[in-house]
Design an enzyme around this catalytic site. Structure first.
Site, mmCIF file in Angstrom:
data_model
loop_
_atom_site.group_PDB
_atom_site.id
_atom_site.type_symbol
_atom_site.label_atom_id
_atom_site.label_comp_id
_atom_site.label_asym_id
_atom_site.label_seq_id
_atom_site.Cartn_x
_atom_site.Cartn_y
_atom_site.Cartn_z
ATOM 1 N N GLU A 130 38.342 -59.785 -26.932
ATOM 2 C CA GLU A 130 36.953 -60.101 -27.244
ATOM 3 C C GLU A 130 36.514 -61.303 -26.390
ATOM 4 O O GLU A 130 37.274 -62.259 -26.271
ATOM 5 C CB GLU A 130 36.777 -60.457 -28.722
ATOM 6 C CG GLU A 130 35.303 -60.589 -29.087
ATOM 7 C CD GLU A 130 35.051 -60.901 -30.573
ATOM 8 O OE1 GLU A 130 36.019 -61.122 -31.314
ATOM 9 O OE2 GLU A 130 33.889 -60.912 -30.953
ATOM 10 N N GLY A 272 39.956 -69.839 -32.817
ATOM 11 C CA GLY A 272 40.793 -69.961 -34.011
ATOM 12 C C GLY A 272 41.756 -68.800 -34.166
ATOM 13 O O GLY A 272 42.961 -68.975 -34.316
ATOM 14 N N ALA A 273 41.224 -67.595 -34.124
ATOM 15 C CA ALA A 273 42.051 -66.415 -34.320
ATOM 16 C C ALA A 273 41.241 -65.185 -33.941
ATOM 17 O O ALA A 273 40.027 -65.271 -33.719
ATOM 18 C CB ALA A 273 42.498 -66.309 -35.770
ATOM 19 N N MET A 274 41.914 -64.036 -33.869
ATOM 20 C CA MET A 274 41.245 -62.823 -33.446
ATOM 21 C C MET A 274 41.669 -61.643 -34.314
ATOM 22 O O MET A 274 42.855 -61.424 -34.545
ATOM 23 C CB MET A 274 41.573 -62.566 -31.963
ATOM 24 C CG MET A 274 40.942 -61.309 -31.408
ATOM 25 S SD MET A 274 39.127 -61.401 -31.443
ATOM 26 C CE MET A 274 38.747 -59.672 -31.658
ATOM 27 N N GLU A 275 40.660 -60.878 -34.746
ATOM 28 C CA GLU A 275 40.855 -59.843 -35.760
ATOM 29 C C GLU A 275 41.318 -58.482 -35.224
ATOM 30 O O GLU A 275 41.038 -57.453 -35.848
ATOM 31 C CB GLU A 275 39.535 -59.654 -36.522
ATOM 32 C CG GLU A 275 38.388 -58.998 -35.717
ATOM 33 C CD GLU A 275 37.433 -59.967 -35.020
ATOM 34 O OE1 GLU A 275 37.815 -61.124 -34.780
ATOM 35 O OE2 GLU A 275 36.305 -59.558 -34.703
ATOM 36 N N ASN A 276 42.027 -58.415 -34.097
ATOM 37 C CA ASN A 276 42.490 -57.140 -33.548
ATOM 38 C C ASN A 276 43.027 -56.226 -34.648
ATOM 39 O O ASN A 276 43.763 -56.655 -35.517
ATOM 40 C CB ASN A 276 43.617 -57.375 -32.546
ATOM 41 C CG ASN A 276 43.321 -58.509 -31.605
ATOM 42 O OD1 ASN A 276 42.330 -58.478 -30.908
ATOM 43 N ND2 ASN A 276 44.155 -59.542 -31.634
ATOM 44 N N GLU A 309 39.765 -63.440 -40.781
ATOM 45 C CA GLU A 309 40.232 -62.350 -39.911
ATOM 46 C C GLU A 309 40.526 -61.105 -40.740
ATOM 47 O O GLU A 309 40.254 -59.985 -40.319
ATOM 48 C CB GLU A 309 41.465 -62.766 -39.104
ATOM 49 C CG GLU A 309 41.306 -64.044 -38.281
ATOM 50 C CD GLU A 309 40.057 -64.105 -37.415
ATOM 51 O OE1 GLU A 309 39.583 -63.043 -36.971
ATOM 52 O OE2 GLU A 309 39.540 -65.225 -37.204
ATOM 53 N N HIS A 312 37.370 -59.225 -41.569
ATOM 54 C CA HIS A 312 36.837 -58.481 -40.427
ATOM 55 C C HIS A 312 37.288 -57.014 -40.436
ATOM 56 O O HIS A 312 36.652 -56.182 -39.795
ATOM 57 C CB HIS A 312 37.316 -59.111 -39.114
ATOM 58 C CG HIS A 312 36.369 -60.115 -38.517
ATOM 59 N ND1 HIS A 312 35.014 -59.920 -38.435
ATOM 60 C CD2 HIS A 312 36.610 -61.324 -37.923
ATOM 61 C CE1 HIS A 312 34.463 -60.974 -37.824
ATOM 62 N NE2 HIS A 312 35.405 -61.837 -37.515
#
Ligand code: TRP
Ligand code: ZN
Length: 899
Positions: A130, A272-276, A309, A312
């Site tokens: 993203e 911060g983080a990624m919701e893959n 996350e 999401h």
């Protein structure tokens, strides 16, 4: 290798057109190697039935910094005459109705310092796609409205990369003919998804696993993967994950869908983080924690971000965005959901005060500055510049206002309808609002302006009490300043929650005159003591009946709308609210307003070299607030905290950071001087409460006591008396947790205690191997409120542990300096600006996203007093005149300097 150059084209929302081709499946095979990774991609493509045309249009695939090695259509290699490649795209002019396309590309993870696409973090290989990182992995329609089913095979050296992860479920497919020492794992994700949710991770990881049974009885395996040295630090994140999963079932009726949910902690990560899908990748700071190394605030952030996350998975993944102009569709809604979660887990007031601070201190500033944009932007140059506090947090406020206007039940119906209608689709903000409209039966036409108009509405209210008729007339007026590209604004639909109090603090019944019965009798049902008023016009009047005496108004309770409220309440009224309002949020708010007014006056005095003097009445009310016993200590701590210097500077006409620093220090010292006995009692009392609770690990109640204890310490040490420095030293040495240790260290350093340096060195000795703790060590120094801190950060920039390639370290040193140390950054010599320019220009070729965030420290130059205004403008011009700027930095600088 330099970061690849972007296309330098402005994108417009109005230009959206659906994709010409859809991708049903994508089969990816990675031959992983940090220096050169081979990516095989096999796409099944077909024309979009929603785009009929007589001849198939050309196919465009996005791609950047890729080496194309092979391309074949339906099994036949494509001759060079059949396709074109430029820096940003691959084009096949003549296409069949449908086909399979095979591509082989080579990429270079070690050279990728932008941390977008496939990159190296320590001994790991990982991805961040993203918003537009997938195009740095392979040629593909890199847009969120193309959703495909992904199958991913990872092949790598078994020794170096024993763990191979990607989205979905692990399949038992085996790969034949692997070279010696290699192994392979295949992952199948059954849910179609946009490529920005693709992820892979490879390396040596240890796994903390657990499980969760969904409310329909399906078992889900939960895995948190961390580097081997960090095992034992993921317990809190795991608890948070389970709590979030249960909460989303109970509060939103949303269940998890795959058999496996994975979180991986990496050290180098831009956000911060990624919701893959099924494989969240986290900045390690939002996963790893124990009492020794993490503060209570760290624990709270971890819980909040793990939940964000996870949420999401429905609001973002199953229902995704049609295009990046719709970013707030997933981010605003998901932030609203994580705020609701944390309000229940932490404290509704504490959470709301934090939300409100973020909006008022940072979002209002963004809205008032050169980069102001609507929650739904209508154009952008670099999409990475639009992951903003406006899109995220104002976006969450807009969802919250819908919740406030509709009420919990209708809002929930709206959410259910939204999920039912759009599961599996890529949609727009408009479709979300429509679902809310249909489910509630309310007309939200005017409400939509919150998504379209930038700028912060200003609502002023005038009140007239008439003792004869026993009425109170409230007259509201709203307006919104012009923002770039939007000179005129239409009135917003604004929910304003209010209460009225009598002089002893009791809430009064609120009955509108218009609600009286025709015969003059009032309805028998007793009216509410808190009401929601809905403003829709520029001018609006509400008349309340049965108000015998002039009441005290409590306005915009719980911050019911992201607006600036001007009520012209006098100091006595604010003091009264500060100590008496039955709405704890508004008690905090009244104290902040009172302190802001006072500090602005004192800063002016300071600039004009007038002697500073603090009213006894302010000290008295602060003393009263100190003696609050009816609120939880975390709320009391916030009620006793003065607004930050940065927040105050935003209100100052010709901002002078030195004057504001002196004014604020003067107030803190005056309060501490008058009230040190009581502050010391408070310190001791909360220290004792904390030890009585004797909780193992993080506990919100313990954290609350600690926050009030450490606030008391902060007031005490600003007196710079030996006895209080000793108290802080004792706390530092005896602390059995990072909260107390870091609070003591901060107190000592920031009050210029001569022993500060010794303590700082002890801290470094003990924690030098722990990079998350060393980030705190860098940050606490970068924030020391002294102009000579510039010398210190210069030296720290040369410290062996400083690393321009690590975003956490950059934020700790450079971010803290330019965003949280106004005194040093804005020193009148201009040296703070010059040093930052140098750092930004050094960072830009490595990590444009990070560099652009630092540039934003300059974007408010127009608010400064003339000397600094000029120096900051020069600094921005210097950046602008540099060759080869990234698109990210270029856009922010351009907008900042625009007339
Ligand atoms: N979608 C992520 C979130 O808010 C944000 C994010 C993570 C991101 N990494 C990024 C955005 C890199 C842009 C670039 O949960
Ligand atoms: Zn998000």
């Amino acid at each position: 290798m330099d970061a690849p150059k972007r296309d330098n084209v402005v994108k417009y929302l109005k230009d959206y057109s659906p994709p010409d081709y859809l991708v049903d499946t994508i089969d990816l095979t990675f031959e992983l190697d940090p220096k050169a990774t081979l990516v095989h991609s096999r796409l099944t493509l077909r024309r979009n039935p929603a785009r009929p045309a007589s001849v198939p249009p050309p196919l465009y695939l996005d791609g950047q910094a890729l080496e194309l090695l092979h391309i074949a259509m339906d099994g036949v290699p494509l001759p060079a005459s059949r396709y074109r490649v430029d820096a940003n795209r691959l084009c096949i002019p003549k296409m069949p109705e449908s086909c399979t396309l095979e591509l082989r590309t080579r990429i270079h993870p070690t050279a990728n310092t932008a941390l977008e696409g496939l990159y190296v973090s320590g001994s790991l290989l990982c991805t961040q796609c993203e918003a537009e990182g997938f195009r740095k992995i392979t040629y593909y329609p890199d847009r969120p409205d193309v959703m495909a089913r992904f199958t991913t095979t990872l092949i790598a050296d078994r020794q170096r990369f024993p763990v191979l992860l990607s989205n979905g479920n692990r399949s038992n497919r085996s790969i034949k003919g692997l070279a010696a020492g290699k192994h392979a794992v295949t992952w199948v994700d059954p849910f179609p998804k946009p490529c920005y949710l693709f992820a892979l991770v490879a390396g040596k990881l240890t796994c903390h696993s657990d499980h969760f049974i969904t409310r329909s009885g399906r078992p889900v395996t939960l895995e948190i993967h961390v580097e081997p040295g960090n095992s034992g630090l993921s317990g809190h994140a795991m608890q948070a994950l389970k709590k979030a999963m249960r909460w989303d079932e109970e509060r939103f009726g949303r269940e998890y869908d795959l058999d496996l949910y994975m979180i991986v902690a990496v050290n180098d990560f831009n956000m911060g983080a990624m919701e893959n899908k099924g494989l969240n990748i986290f900045n390690a700071r939002y996963v790893l924690a124990d009492q020794e190394s993490a503060t209570d605030l760290d624990f709270q952030h971890i819980e909040n971000i793990v939940a964000h996350e996870y949420f999401h998975n429905w609001t973002g993944n199953r229902i995704t965005c049609r295009d990046w102009f719709q970013l707030s569709l997933k981010e605003g809604l998901t932030v609203f959901r994580d705020q609701q979660f944390s309000a229940e887990s932490l404290s509704a007031t504490v959470q709301r005060v934090r939300d409100a601070c973020l909006i008022r201190n940072q979002q209002f500033a963004e809205d008032a500055g050169p980069t102001a944009h609507p929650v739904q932007p209508d154009s952008y140059l670099e999409i990475n510049n639009f992951y903003t506090i406006t899109v995220y947090d104002k976006g969450a406020e807009v969802v919250r206002m819908l919740h406030t206007l509709l009420g919990e039940e209708l809002f929930r119906h709206g959410m259910d309808l939204y999920c039912e209608r759009h599961d599996g689709q890529a949609v727009t903000v408009e479709e979300f609002v429509q679902a809310m409209e249909v489910a509630s039966g309310r007309d939200l036409a005017q409400f939509r302006l919150w998504y379209q108009q930038a700028g912060t509405p200003v609502v002023s209210v005038a009140m007239v009490h008439d003792p004869q008729t026993e009425t109170l007339c409230m007259e509201f007026h709203q307006s919104c300043p012009a923002t770039p590209g939007q000179p005129h604004k239409a009135p917003f639909h604004i929910p304003v929650r209010i209460g009225l109090l009598d002089r002893s603090g009791h809430p009064l019944p609120l009955r509108l005159l218009s609600e009286a019965e025709p015969d003059g009798c009032t309805p028998s049902e007793s009216p509410p003591t808190s009401r929601l008023l809905e403003l829709r016009q520029a001018h609006e009047t509400f008349v309340f009946s049965g108000v015998a005496h002039p009441p005290v108004p409590s306005l915009l309770r719980h911050f019911s709308a992201p607006v600036i409220l001007q009520a012209e309440l006098d100091a006595d009224t604010l003091t009264f609210l500060w100590t008496h309002d039955s709405d704890p949020f508004n008690r905090w708010n009244a104290g902040q307003q009172l302190a802001t007014r006072l500090l602005l006056q004192l800063a002016d005095d300071c600039r004009a070299h007038r002697p500073l003097k603090l009213d006894d009445s302010f000290i008295d009310s602060f003393d009263q607030a100190l003696q609050t016993r009816d609120l939880d200590p975390a709320t009391t701590a916030m009620i006793l905290t003065l607004p930050t210097e940065s927040a105050l500077l935003a209100h100052m006409k010709e901002a002078d950071p030195r004057a504001m620093h002196e004014a604020r220090l003067f107030v803190r010292q005056s309060l501490a001087n008058a009230l040190h006995e009581r502050l010391l009692q408070l310190y001791e009392w909360h220290a004792e409460q904390e030890s009585l609770l004797a909780a193992e690990g993080y506990h919100p109640q313990v954290a609350a006591h600690r926050s009030l204890k450490n606030l008391s310490l902060d007031y005490l040490v600003c007196l710079r008396w030996a006895e209080f420095w000793h108290l802080a030293m004792r706390q530092f040495h005896k602390a059995h947790n990072m909260t107390d240790r870091l609070a003591a260290l901060t107190c000592l350093l920031h009050s210029a205690c001569p022993e500060g340096e010794t303590v700082l060195a002890l801290f470094a000795d003990r924690w030098q191997k722990n990079s998350l703790v060393m980030d705190k060590w860098f940050a606490v120094q970068a924030r020391i409120p002294e102009e000579r801190s510039l010398r210190r950060v210069r030296n720290l920039q040369k410290h062996p542990l400083f690393n321009l390639k690590n975003p956490n370290r950059v934020r700790a040193l450079l971010g803290s300096f330019c965003h949280d140390n106004p005194l040093a950054f804005h020193q009148p010599s201009g040296k703070g600006y010059q040093w930052m320019v140098k750092q930004i220009l050094a960072l830009d070729p490595l990590n444009p996203q990070g560099a652009a965030r630092l540039v934003s420290a300059f974007s408010h130059w127009r608010n400064m007093e003339p000397l600094r205004r000029g120096l900051m403008q020069t600094a921005l011009q210097q950046i602008q005149q540099t060759d080869d700027l990234s698109q990210d930095v270029f856009e922010i600088v351009l907008k900042s300097l625009k007339q």
